[in-house]
Every structure is written in structure tokens, then in C-alpha cells.
Design a protein around this motif. Structure first.
Motif, PDB file in Angstrom:
ATOM      1  N   MET A   1      39.036  61.032  56.759  1.00 24.60           N
ATOM      2  CA  MET A   1      40.282  61.285  57.491  1.00 24.60           C
ATOM      3  C   MET A   1      40.308  62.623  58.252  1.00 24.60           C
ATOM      4  O   MET A   1      40.658  62.663  59.419  1.00 24.60           O
TER       5      MET A   1
ATOM      6  N   ARG B   1      47.532  61.315  56.305  1.00 23.72           N
ATOM      7  CA  ARG B   1      47.011  62.007  57.495  1.00 23.72           C
ATOM      8  C   ARG B   1      47.801  63.281  57.765  1.00 23.72           C
ATOM      9  O   ARG B   1      47.231  64.335  58.059  1.00 23.72           O
TER      10      ARG B   1
ATOM     11  N   TYR C   1      50.431  65.964  67.118  1.00 19.95           N
ATOM     12  CA  TYR C   1      50.278  65.059  68.257  1.00 19.95           C
ATOM     13  C   TYR C   1      48.879  64.480  68.337  1.00 19.95           C
ATOM     14  O   TYR C   1      48.659  63.400  68.855  1.00 19.95           O
ATOM     15  N   LYS C   2      47.890  65.235  67.823  1.00 19.23           N
ATOM     16  CA  LYS C   2      46.516  64.735  67.896  1.00 19.23           C
ATOM     17  C   LYS C   2      46.296  63.529  66.994  1.00 19.23           C
ATOM     18  O   LYS C   2      45.367  62.767  67.195  1.00 19.23           O
ATOM     19  N   LEU C   3      47.140  63.386  65.971  1.00 24.30           N
ATOM     20  CA  LEU C   3      47.004  62.205  65.116  1.00 24.30           C
ATOM     21  C   LEU C   3      47.453  60.993  65.926  1.00 24.30           C
ATOM     22  O   LEU C   3      48.531  60.984  66.507  1.00 24.30           O
ATOM     23  N   ILE C   4      46.600  59.989  65.960  1.00 21.54           N
ATOM     24  CA  ILE C   4      46.880  58.811  66.781  1.00 21.54           C
ATOM     25  C   ILE C   4      48.166  58.130  66.310  1.00 21.54           C
ATOM     26  O   ILE C   4      48.924  57.590  67.102  1.00 21.54           O
ATOM     27  N   ASP C   5      48.435  58.175  65.005  1.00 24.74           N
ATOM     28  CA  ASP C   5      49.604  57.488  64.451  1.00 24.74           C
ATOM     29  C   ASP C   5      50.912  58.251  64.674  1.00 24.74           C
ATOM     30  O   ASP C   5      51.980  57.743  64.362  1.00 24.74           O
ATOM     31  N   VAL C   6      50.819  59.457  65.168  1.00 30.57           N
ATOM     32  CA  VAL C   6      52.040  60.220  65.447  1.00 30.57           C
ATOM     33  C   VAL C   6      52.449  59.946  66.886  1.00 30.57           C
ATOM     34  O   VAL C   6      51.691  60.172  67.821  1.00 30.57           O
ATOM     35  N   VAL C   7      53.686  59.439  67.042  1.00 31.15           N
ATOM     36  CA  VAL C   7      54.119  59.009  68.363  1.00 31.15           C
ATOM     37  C   VAL C   7      54.902  60.106  69.072  1.00 31.15           C
ATOM     38  O   VAL C   7      54.781  60.295  70.269  1.00 31.15           O
TER      39      VAL C   7
ATOM     40  N   ARG D   1      50.867  53.726  71.494  1.00 36.04           N
ATOM     41  CA  ARG D   1      52.019  54.549  71.880  1.00 36.04           C
ATOM     42  C   ARG D   1      51.894  55.994  71.433  1.00 36.04           C
ATOM     43  O   ARG D   1      52.525  56.865  71.996  1.00 36.04           O
ATOM     44  N   GLY D   2      51.063  56.229  70.423  1.00 37.78           N
ATOM     45  CA  GLY D   2      50.897  57.613  69.978  1.00 37.78           C
ATOM     46  C   GLY D   2      49.709  58.302  70.616  1.00 37.78           C
ATOM     47  O   GLY D   2      49.307  59.376  70.172  1.00 37.78           O
TER      48      GLY D   2
ATOM     49  N   LYS E   1      51.191  70.575  67.991  1.00 36.22           N
ATOM     50  CA  LYS E   1      50.059  70.069  68.764  1.00 36.22           C
ATOM     51  C   LYS E   1      49.068  69.326  67.880  1.00 36.22           C
ATOM     52  O   LYS E   1      48.517  68.302  68.279  1.00 36.22           O
ATOM     53  N   GLN E   2      48.852  69.863  66.684  1.00 33.86           N
ATOM     54  CA  GLN E   2      47.919  69.192  65.782  1.00 33.86           C
ATOM     55  C   GLN E   2      48.498  67.847  65.343  1.00 33.86           C
ATOM     56  O   GLN E   2      47.767  66.875  65.192  1.00 33.86           O
TER      57      GLN E   2
ATOM     58  N   GLU F   1      53.848  55.962  63.240  1.00 33.80           N
ATOM     59  CA  GLU F   1      53.654  54.536  62.987  1.00 33.80           C
ATOM     60  C   GLU F   1      53.797  54.303  61.485  1.00 33.80           C
ATOM     61  O   GLU F   1      53.246  55.040  60.680  1.00 33.80           O
TER      62      GLU F   1
ATOM     63  N   SER G   1      47.233  65.829  54.966  1.00 39.41           N
ATOM     64  CA  SER G   1      45.877  66.343  55.064  1.00 39.41           C
ATOM     65  C   SER G   1      45.766  67.376  56.189  1.00 39.41           C
ATOM     66  O   SER G   1      45.099  68.399  56.063  1.00 39.41           O
TER      67      SER G   1
END
Lengths: 580, 192
Positions: free
Chosen positions: A123, B18, B65-71, A181-182, B62-63, B10, B21
Motif C-alpha cells: 500500500m 490507505r 489527493y494523491k490517493l486514487i480513492d480520495v475524491v 473520479r478521484g 496534497k498527499q 470511495e 497509512s
């Protein structure tokens, strides 16, 4: 639409993504996938000898071409062996896809044979990862994973697939487009920010460009050159930015950083405007952050917004792809030249050239070998390196002049990267000569991939810079830990015999006069070649910015290191034969 | 300074992992974290309270936002926002003390939700400072057990922190389903 097994969906998806090669290692839970492989001959499977080697090979493949590199491993130990390779790809933003199998769904979480929580483990070291629990999700997951890995700031994506998901059948439905979307990377720069940056650059008297890996990843070398030429701005490269500009270009001033040149580090420290392009303000490139030219105004262009103001505050941060932002910026700035500034740097270069040059004399040195290989192989060859002294000397002396020419582990600094990365690069570029400059330490971490090269007929030329030491560690122990050598000397096997054991050509070079012949012999041979260069044992890489010092404190001799660390100079050299 | 950061994420397995972590990896400190569903299916809302300089919080955003699951991420600290926290407090209370404590409950607009001969359970929903004050006033009686939800926050006025754009149909379907265990299958831990 057709119903097919999860294994077929995986392979069909790889085909749709244009993946032509997978570096893999089979095992229990991925057997259903391997079982279906013969029906998909378009995807070449290369059986590596260790999963880490497979991971680095995928990395080398991706860096040599810019295409997605793919590695595959089984569950448990297979998957955990990929961890170093994944982290390496993450630190250097390399577009890669790592696929692992896992135990069947009903066994997940029960600590079964060869189960590891690999998605939990990866992760923090991936751009994104997935545990796919249904075969009908596989196709979309692969499409999404490849999209994420190859767009925006590139990076590794990991997909974990339980064994029975490979077996269960589902409709194969390939998405026509991927929307997340993210995840919406910005590629064009904000026009207002570009305007501010342009005004700042126009007003600069001593501007300088830091060109990083982003120029190469973004394919923006041409855009960089146009921008630098219009504004008359000298260019410095980070280690991974080498190749973004031909070192023969009048504005190219070589590498900055811990082992960058004296003139580059002082130019960086004396500029009034810094234009940082596609680089992440790493400590190895910039030295102590607080004292990295504190008065300069900084324009920082990077595709990853999180890199702005992470280590160094930017005056004008611009989020975007250098390939798109640079033309915007070139359009917005005025034509300019900085003759006096260039002369100032040129003068430094003349005065300090000797601290970064190939030693005179007849000793066999890594520096000398690097220059000879570079000259014989030419710019079309691909060069990979391990990590340490030989890496720095390769970066300093191998005249890296085109993008994708140098493949090296910058961020993670992974010893053992060199041999498998060269293997991957050779797979990607069958028509290019691939040289790997190895340390005797790093080589022994991953040389098992020679067997893969033999199987797959990959004629990689391996040059071991054999000094019997972990050279960079020894250099630090000599200079910073006052000659206290601890666990740094290593005995080596007979590398030529080792080559012969693998059935490849092995050459021993003990004298400077044999170097050119050995290189020519390697070039003439159509299979893998291993050359054991018995180089000088205790050479040091100069110049140097000791860890924690600033770029303006670049030192060029052991006495200067002592002075910087506040120690009295040594009255008598304690070691004879050391190239100090 | 305390910041209240809202992240719309999401609703998928592993998202909390995530985010947690990321905070651990970058050395950011979480004061409180509240997670719940939102008006939109498939989207969860995390309200994270953290202590740090503005620069640190900018990095956190900003970090994240880098997570794909964070919209979507927004820092509500500098906005006009309604910020609330709920607490359940079980306080030692003899029948003679009950009146006294109920006076406090009135003053703080809290509620008594359970009573026994030796204790009283109180519920309060308020801004963090009010909640702190209430607890301080209860301390002399002896707090036997307490739980706080952590802050949740919504901006005042019509503007919303939300994701309401239409998504392409396949993507939405995928996002709703990906990574989930098929419903008909029992969890591995449950014996049939």
C-alpha cells in the motif's frame, strides 16, 4: 461478448494494453494463469530466476522505452520478493504493473500456505493497488491500473488476484474508456502562474534550470532545449535527468548534487532564479534544504502537486506536465541571453575541471573504464548501473546524451538493480547494445539473472568494477568515519569462471592497456559477456557534498572534508596507495 | 494550530487503511478521525482533525489527493463551518447528587440517557470546546467511562463539499462493486 476464465481475462487484458512481455515466476496460486498461457502466445513470458530480478527487469524495460513494464509473481514469498522492485519503481516514478496471485478467496485471512497480505504490504509503495475479488472486475481493473501507471506522475500499480478468481469464468468486457473520479492529473499549466513565472524569468540575471527525470518521463527533451535556448538559461541535471540535454550543448553544465560538479553546485547556489523542471527536490540533488540557495526565487514545475513546497518552498509552483507547460512558458518569456552569468560558470568549470576528471596515469580506474565503454558503445547504447561509486562515475563520465540512455536507481538507491534492469532493457531494445556497469557488491546480489539472459538470448554486456570493496561505503568510512573500515572489504569469486559456469563469455582485465580490446571483444561477441575489471581499490568520487552539507559546501579533497567537519587536517597520510 | 480537514473517499475496502497509512508514513498526527456515509452512494466522508502548521496541512491535503480513492479534500478550518462532536459520558452519581448533575446537563444543553442508583449516562452534542468544558465540570463526580466521536463538520451556507457530477456508467458500476466480496458468499471466518 464471450465468457472466459479469469486467467484468460488477465491475458486478454494484457494484450489489449499492448503488453508484449511479462517477467514472471510461477508458483502454486498462479498455476491456473500459467495453464492458459500457451493459448496467448502474443504475450511473451520470460522466466526470471528471482522475483526481484523480474521486478527490476520490468522497471528497466519501462525506462528503456517509456512503455508499461510488467512483472508477475506468485503469492507469499514470490510477492514479498517484489517489494524492493516495486519501491524502486515508486521512488523513480516508473510506469510498471505488478501482478501477484494470492490464496483462494475462502482462505484469505486464514494464514494459509504461502499467504501474505501483499496488498497491505505494498500500500505505501505503490501509486495504487487492488485486490480483485471477482473475475468480472478483472478487465476493468487492468484497464484502470494501466491508466493510472502510465499517466500523470507515473508509477507502479499492483494487482493481487486470488487463485480461484483465475479459475472462475466471467464475461470479458473491455472498457472503452477509463474514468476515475478521484484521479484527474493536470497537464496544462495554470496560465496565471505561467505568466508570473515568465515575468520572474524575464527579470532574472542569473537564472538556472534544474532538469529532472520528469523531462525524460514526459518526453520533453526537445521542449527543454527550446525553452533554455530562448531564455539563454544554463541547464543542470539531476542524476535521473541526465540525457534530457546533450552534454555537448552550450547551455548544458552537467550534473548537480552530492557528486555533481563543483561548477554546477555553485551555479545552483548563486542563481537568482531557479527553474526546477520535473524534479522532486531530493536531498541528494540539493544538499541541506535550508541552505539550498535561500535567496533565489524558485519556479517549480511538476506534475505532482504534492512535490511543491514539500522540501523547498517554491515562489511560483506550476502543476502540470513539463511537455505541455514548457511550450506555454517558452511562449510567454522574452528571448534573452546571460553571457556574463555563463562566463562566470565557465570560469568555475575551467578552474575546477580537475576535481571531476579521469585520473592521469596508467592505473586501471572505474573512471577510465567508463569513458572507454561510453566511447566505444556510443549514445545509442543503453547503460544501466548499480548504486555506489561506479554509478556516480558512470553518471559523471559516460557522456549521457539522449533520454532513456542511462537507467539507474536514483531514489531508492537499490544495489543489485543493474543486472536485471539491463536484462529488461535488452528485451525492450533488442537492436541496441546494452551495457551494465556493476559494482562487485551489487552484482553479487542479483547476478542469477545471467541464466535468464542465456535462456532468452539477451546479449547484455556486463562490466564489473571490481575493487574488492563496497566502494561508496568505504569512501565514507575513510573520509567521514576517519579511516575506520568496518565490514566493507569483500572477497570475490572468480568472475570469469562464474561466467563460464553460466556458459557465457568471461574476460579478465587487470591493466589499463587491455581495456579497449576487452570492450571490442565484448561488442564482437553475440551473446552475454561479463568483464571483470580489477580496478583501483581505494579511489574516491569527487567532488562531494557530504550528507547534511549544502551545495555551496562542495568539497574537492580529503583536507576540505576535514575542514568542513571541523577536524584538523591529517599530518601524515594514514594509508599508502590511496588515491587521495 | 488545529485543522479540520474533510476528505470524500470511495467507499471501498482498504480506504481507511490507505489514509491511516499515509498519515503514519508522512509523520502527520491525527487528533481525531470520524468516518461515515454521505448523501451519495459509494462515497464516504472522513473528517480529520490534525494539529500542525499551515504548510504541514497543505502537504496533508496534497498527499491525500494523491490517493486514487480520495475524491475531494477541503480544509474547513478557515471557512465558516458548523463543527460538532458527540460524547457519551457515564458519571458516578448517587441519588443525592442527581439534581446537581442534571443542573449541569441543563446548562450545557446535554441529555441524560440512562440512569442507575450509582451512575448517570449523559449525552452531549456540541462544539469541541463546549464539550471539553462539560467534561471538566463532570470530573469531580468521577467519570467511569467516556467516548467521543471526534469532530464532524459541514460548511455554512449553500456551498457544499460534495461530489455530484455524473459519472460514466461503467465506472460507477465498477466503483460500487470492485473489491467487494460477493454477497452470497459467507465471510471466511463464519462457519456455516
Amino acid at each position: 461478448m464471450t465468457k472466459m476464465s479469469g486467467a484468460d481475462i488477465v491475458l486478454e487484458s494484457l494484450k489489449r494494453l499492448g503488453v508484449d512481455v511479462v517477467f514472471g515466476y510461477p508458483g502454486g496460486v498462479v498455476l491456473p494463469l500459467y495453464d492458459r498461457w500457451p493459448s496467448h502466445p502474443e504475450v511473451r513470458h520470460i522466466l526470471v530466476r528471482h522475483e526481484q530480478g523480474g521486478g527490476h527487469a520490468a522497471d528497466g524495460y519501462a525506462r528503456a522505452t517509456g512503455k508499461l513494464g510488467v512483472a508477475l509473481a506468485t503469492s507469499g514469498p514470490g510477492a514479498t520478493n517484489l517489494v524492493t522492485a516495486i519501491t524502486n519503481a515508486m521512488m523513480d516514478s516508473v510506469p510498471t504493473l505488478f501482478i501477484t496471485g494470492n490464496v483462494a478467496r475462502n482462505l484469505l485471512g486464514r494464514d494459509g500456505f504461502q499467504e501474505a497480505d501483499i496488498t497491505g504490504i505494498t500500500m505505501p509503495i505503490v501509486k495504487h493497488n487492488y485486490l480483485v475479488m471477482r473475475p468480472e472486475d478483472l478487465a476493468y481493473t487492468f484497464a484502470e491500473a494501466a491508466h493510472i501507471a502510465t499517466t500523470g506522475r507515473k508509477g507502479p500499480v499492483h494487482i493481487d488476484i486470488p487463485k480461484d478468481v483465475f479459475i472462475e469464468e466471467a464475461e470479458f468486457e473491455w472498457p472503452s474508456e477509463v474514468t476515475i473520479r478521484g484521479y484527474r492529473p493536470v497537464s496544462r499549466g495554470n496560465p496565471a502562474q505561467v505568466k508570473r513565472a515568465a515575468a520572474m524569468i524575464d527579470a532574472a540575471e542569473r537564472s538556472i534550470i534544474f532538469a529532472g527525470h520528469g523531462i525524460i518521463l514526459g518526453g520533453a527533451a526537445e521542449e527543454l532545449r527550446s525553452f533554455a535556448e530562448k531564455t539563454g538559461t544554463p541547464i543542470l541535471n539531476t542524476l535521473l535527468g541526465l540525457g534530457s540535454i546533450d552534454p555537448g550543448h552550450v547551455l548544458a553544465y552537467g550534473m548537480m548534487g552530492m557528486h555533481g560538479s563543483y561548477w554546477a553546485n555553485h551555479a545552483a547556489s548563486n542563481a537568482d532564479v531557479i527553474i526546477a523542471l520535473g524534479m522532486r527536490m531530493d536531498d541528494r540533488a540539493l544538499g541541506r534544504f535550508e541552505d539550498m540557495n535561500p535567496t533565489a526565487k524558485i519556479v517549480h514545475i511538476d506534475i505532482d502537486p504534492a512535490e511543491h513546497n514539500k522540501n523547498i518552498m517554491a515562489t511560483v509552483p506550476i502543476v502540470g506536465d513539463v511537455k505541455e507547460v514548457l511550450p506555454q512558458l517558452t511562449e510567454a518569456v522574452q528571448s534573452n541571453s546571460h553571457v556574463e552569468w555563463l562566463r562566470w560558470i565557465d570560469r568555475l568549470r575551467v578552474d575546477h575541471k580537475s576535481s571531476m576528471s579521469v585520473p592521469d596515469g596508467t592505473a586501471l580506474t572505474t573512471q577510465y573504464v567508463c569513458t572507454r565503454i561510453a566511447e566505444a558503445a556510443g549514445p545509442e547504447a543503453v547503460i544501466t548501473t548499480g548504486v555506489g561509486q561506479h554509478q556516480m562515475w558512470a553518471a559523471q563520465f559516460m557522456n549521457i546524451s539522449r533520454p532513456h540512455q542511462l537507467i539507474t536507481s536514483g531514489g531508492l538507491g537499490t544495489m543489485g538493480f543493474e543486472v536485471p534492469a539491463a536484462m529488461g532493457a535488452q528485451v525492450a531494445c533488442p537492436d541496441r547494445t546494452v551495457w551494465t556497469i556493476c559494482g562487485d557488491g551489487g552484482f553479487q546480489m542479483t547476478f542469477q539473472e545471467i541464466a535468464t539472459m542465456v535462456d532468452e538470448r539477451l546479449p547484455v554486456k556486463m562490466a564489473i568494477m571490481n575493487n574488492g570493496y563496497l566502494g561508496m561505503v568505504r569512501q565514507w568510512q575513510e573520509l567521514i568515519y576517519q579511516d575506520n573500515y568496518v565490514s566493507v572489504a569483500m572477497s570475490q569469486p572468480d568472475f570469469v569462471k562464474l561466467a563460464e559456469a553460466y556458459g557465457i563469455k568471461g574476460i579478465l582485465v587487470t591493466d589499463q592497456s587491455q581495456v579497449d580490446d576487452a570492450i571490442a571483444e565484448a561488442h564482437a561477441h553475440d551473446g552475454p559477456v561479463l568483464i571483470d575489471f580489477r580496478v583501483e581499490a581505494e579511489g574516491n568520487v569527487w567532488p562531494m557534498v557530504p550528507a547534511g552539507a549544502s551545495l555551496s559546501e562542495t568539497v574537492e579533497s580529503p583536507d576540505e572534508v576535514d575542514a568542513l567537519l571541523g577536524r584538523p587536517p591529517k599530518a601524515v597520510p594514514t594509508r599508502t596507495g590511496a588515491a587521495r | 494550530m488545529k485543522h479540520t480537514v474533510v476528505a470524500l473517499v470511495e467507499d471501498r475496502p482498504g480506504v481507511l487503511n490507505r489514509v491511516a497509512s499515509l498519515f503514519r508514513r508522512r509523520g502527520f498526527n491525527i487528533d481525531s478521525l470520524a468516518v461515515g456515509t454521505t448523501e451519495q452512494r459509494g462515497i464516504s466522508r472522513m473528517t480529520i482533525v490534525l494539529d500542525g502548521a499551515d504548510g504541514i496541512v497543505e502537504q496533508v491535503e496534497k498527499q491525500l489527493y494523491k490517493l486514487i480513492d480520495v475524491v475531494k479534500v477541503s480544509d474547513l478550518t478557515k471557512e465558516e463551518a458548523v463543527i460538532r462532536e458527540l460524547a457519551l459520558i457515564k458519571v458516578r452519581c448517587s441519588p443525592e447528587q442527581r439534581r446537581e448533575i442534571l443542573d449541569l446537563v441543563d446548562i450545557f444543553r446535554a441529555q441524560a440517557v440512562d440512569v442507575s442508583p450509582t451512575s448517570l449516562m449523559l449525552q452531549i452534542t456540541a462544539a469541541t470546546e463546549t464539550l471539553d468544558a462539560f467534561i471538566e465540570n463532570l470530573r469531580p463526580y468521577g467519570i467511569r467511562e467516556m467516548v467521543r466521536t471526534g469532530r464532524i463538520a459541514v460548511t455554512r451556507g449553500a456551498r457544499a463539499t460534495a461530489v455530484h457530477e455524473r459519472e460514466a456508467a461503467p465506472a460507477e458500476r465498477f466503483h460500487e462493486q470492485a473489491g467487494r466480496r460477493p454477497e452470497e458468499d459467507a465471510l471466511p471466518y463464519v462457519s456455516k
